[in-house]
Design an enzyme around this catalytic site. Structure first.
Site, PDB file in Angstrom:
ATOM      1  CD  GLU A  18      -3.016  -1.005   2.245  1.00 40.14           C
ATOM      2  OE1 GLU A  18      -4.167  -0.583   2.049  1.00 40.14           O
ATOM      3  OE2 GLU A  18      -2.624  -1.384   3.369  1.00 40.14           O
ATOM      4  CD  GLU A  61      -3.593  -6.001   3.656  1.00 37.72           C
ATOM      5  OE1 GLU A  61      -2.758  -5.089   3.776  1.00 37.72           O
ATOM      6  OE2 GLU A  61      -3.775  -6.627   2.582  1.00 37.72           O
TER       7      GLU A  61
END
Length: 689
Positions: free
Chosen positions: A105, A125
């Site tokens: 990210e 995730e």
């Protein structure tokens, strides 16, 4: 400057170095240091841009998961990414090793990404019960489109740099010096190129819906999959800042759910399982060729697993017919992979060229490690060891794939018992990730270290167990199965117990599993141990009676259920047999709720796990959960029986354990359930997502 972050100036380019070994986890110190460095880059007029790069073998392999069970401290990752995007100079992420989770990210928040060829990127995730929470669901769709973003995020897929380049995730893959290439890339950029400002590639509604449907099926309809799909689609519906805020709020909620705690528990447990304690510094022996004795379903599956790791395999059988059948299964596997487009024919040919099928026992001398996968009978395995050991070098390891038998009893017939270990694969061996590495009383540290290293080389999860009946998994499952059989006598029916366990999250209930495996396998085990049975203990004759009726499961068309192909249906004949046996023992049958069935099964698992810990069969509660999750289908979102026990009030557990002891009767041994209770909310081990 923060000790995890340093700035080195290469003329007009700042190189921001991340140094947080071993994997450059995105800890609070890393985030704080990055924010300080970005402020310097922004304020120094002589700098025209910056490169963010990791020291050692990684960019940022993920966030520090030890923070996720607690309030997150500032600066949080979105603040760091906002600083990159607000910086008036281009910032390039130089990726190597792994850029996963928060590390990926961060890279998506940069103006460009370049990578070495072996770099992997991904957002795992969802496998930890959460969603990306620092813009992953908003920036990635702008690079690869909504359908592909759903596929990648909802599977937690990790992809290599060349594929990432084809998709447009990275801007270049470099062969030479990454740092130099990144500095050159910054200098050639013409200003900022924020991903958040890019238009989302158009995609039809059908394509998006198809991607969502596939993701939900693959992700077993878990809440984080629904949430990830929603936030990805929000990128087309909401202003970017509003969508980012929504993503963050969902992430913050999900990271504190029971499912996320369970996933982190398993993550930490797997890291601990890799540690071998007092033999961690023992060097494993070099293995280039493995001999597999027995070309049946298990043996051919083990051979496949070894071939897939690029090792040579000698596949040994007594009869030509059995050998041909085993080789046929292996060839069919590769043919199917080629037909499905998952492998090139050239790759299949290379793997098959490493297979040496034979009925010539002298060929076993090629191997540095032998795995037997013959009939589950002590005398058969002992005779095999006596036969092959004279053909082996003094350092060759002999591994038994037994599920229940005494590894020490097998080793006692060996001239070199220190070379004998257990490698208990789960079926299908080429698919199932779990392998129990069994240490007998004679097993040398070198032999155990070598078995452990081999299993890891196969890409599987090795769990160390000391020799005992059933080791970890089958010992617990046998206790569980016995309680389910007791419930049959007391009032439940097979379909009711299976439905309860499947509603909890198991793919199949215990009686459906028994039918699939074959009831005769456990029957033979009971017969072999009949002389050891305490006559004062309750014994359920139902499975024996089914076997005597030749109801051996799916392979005979009937077991606990009746089968038409793979479709099972309840059978009145089985119900009548169960009711007859209950009546013969003067047991008044009582109904069971789903909740009562599930609690009794889970409590039994936890009780047996506590006994294993007390007896020293295993020393880590996490190992128990890994075995049950990866070997027996315990739903990973529940974390395993030890984790389940840690989340229950201890007083309640002890009351229910006392009741379980009462209904089970003579021979029930109570484990110390307090062993698990200290685990509640424990997230103290530093690791990465």
């Amino acid at each position: 400057m923060n000790p995890c972050i340093t700035i080195e100036r290469e003329g007009d380019v700042a190189v921001i170095l991340i140094n947080n070994p071993p994997v450059n986890a995105g800890s609070l110190e890393v985030r704080s240091g990055l924010l300080e460095a970005l402020n310097i880059v922004t304020l120094e007029p002589e700098l025209m841009g910056a490169v963010i790069i990791g020291k050692g073998g990684f960019f940022i392999a993920g966030s520090d998961l030890s923070e996720f069970g607690k309030p997150l401290q500032e600066p949080q990752l979105p603040v760091v990414i906002e600083a990159i995007e607000c910086c008036n100079k281009p910032v390039v992420a130089a990726l190597h090793g792994a850029a996963l989770g928060g590390g990926f990210e961060l890279a998506l928040g940069c103006d460009a990404r370049i990578a070495t060829e072996k770099t992997i990127v991904g957002l795992p995730e969802v496998t930890l019960g959460m969603i990306p929470g620092a813009g992953g669901t908003q920036r990635l769709p702008r690079l690869i489109g909504i359908p592909k973003a759903i596929e990648m995020i909802c599977s937690g897929e990790r992809i290599k740099a060349p594929e990432a380049l084809d998709l447009g995730i990275v801007d270049a893959v470099v062969d030479g010096d990454l740092r130099s290439a990144a500095i050159t890339f910054v200098r050639e950029m013409k200003g900022k190129r924020r991903v958040r400002d890019l238009p989302i590639p158009p995609a039809g509604e059908i394509a998006v819906n198809d991607a969502a449907r596939r993701a939900l099926k693959l992700g077993k309809n878990r809440p984080q999959i629904h949430a990830a799909i929603k936030t990805i689609v929000d990128s087309t519906l909401l202003p970017v800042d509003e969508a980012l805020a929504s993503e963050r709020a969902i992430f913050q909620r999900l990271r504190l759910t029971d499912e996320a705690f369970a996933a982190r528990h398993l993550f930490f447990a797997e890291r601990e399982a890799a540690k071998l304690g007092n033999i961690s510094n023992v060097s494993p022996r070099c293995i280039t060729t493995v001999a597999v004795v027995g070309a049946g379903t298990m043996g051919s599956g083990i051979a496949l697993a070894i071939l897939q790791a690029g090792l040579d395999v000698v596949l040994l059988e007594q009869s030509e017919g059995a050998l041909v059948s085993g080789v046929g299964r292996i060839k069919e596997h590769y043919s199917q992979r080629v037909a499905d487009g998952r492998m090139q024919q050239k790759q299949a040919n290379v793997a098959l060229a490493q297979l040496r099928p034979t009925t010539d026992w002298t060929q076993i001398s090629r191997a540095q490690l032998v795995i037997e996968a013959v009939f589950e009978d002590l005398a058969v395995k002992q005779d095999l060891l006596r036969r092959v050991e004279p053909l082996l070098g003094a350092e060759v390891i002999f591994a038994t794939n037994t599920s229940y038998l005494d590894v020490d009893a097998i080793a006692e017939v060996a001239q070199r018992p220190q070379n004998v270990i257990g490698l208990h694969y789960f079926s299908p061996a080429n698919v199932m990730r779990l392998v129990e590495v069994v240490r007998g009383m004679y097993s040398s540290s070198e032999a155990i270290a070598t078995g452990f290293a081999l299993v890891r080389r196969l890409g599987k999860l090795p769990i160390l167990a000391n020799n005992a009946f059933g080791f970890i998994g089958n010992r617990i499952y046998a206790a569980c199965r016995r309680q389910c059989e007791l419930m049959l006598e007391e009032g439940a029916l097979p379909a009711e117990i299976d439905a309860a366990m499947e509603s909890f999250g198991f793919a199949m209930g215990p009686f459906a599993v028994a039918d699939l495996s074959g009831l005769d396998i456990a029957w033979r085990m009971r017969q072999a141990r009949a002389t050891q049975r305490d006559p004062r203990a309750r014994y359920v004759e139902i499975p024996d009676r089914l076997c005597e009726m030749n109801r051996l499961g799916r392979k005979t068309g009937a077991g606990y259920y009746r089968y038409s192909g793979k479709t099972r249906s309840e059978d009145r004949q089985v119900t009548a047999l169960i009711e007859q046996i209950s009546a013969s023992k003067a047991i008044t049958r009582q109904p069971f709720s789903r909740e009562a069935i599930v609690e009794r099964v889970l409590l039994t698992m936890a009780n047996e796990a506590a006994l294993l810990l007390t007896e020293g069969v295993t020393t880590r509660v996490g190992d128990v959960d890994l075995v049950l999750v990866h070997g027996f289908g315990f739903p990973k979102w529940e974390g395993g029986p030890s984790f389940w026990a840690s989340r229950q009030p201890l007083a309640h557990l002890k009351r229910r354990q006392q009741e379980l002891a009462r209904v089970t009767g003579h021979g029930f041994v109570k484990g110390d359930l307090a062993l698990f209770h200290h685990m509640h909310n424990r997230q103290s081990i530093s690791a990465t997502a």
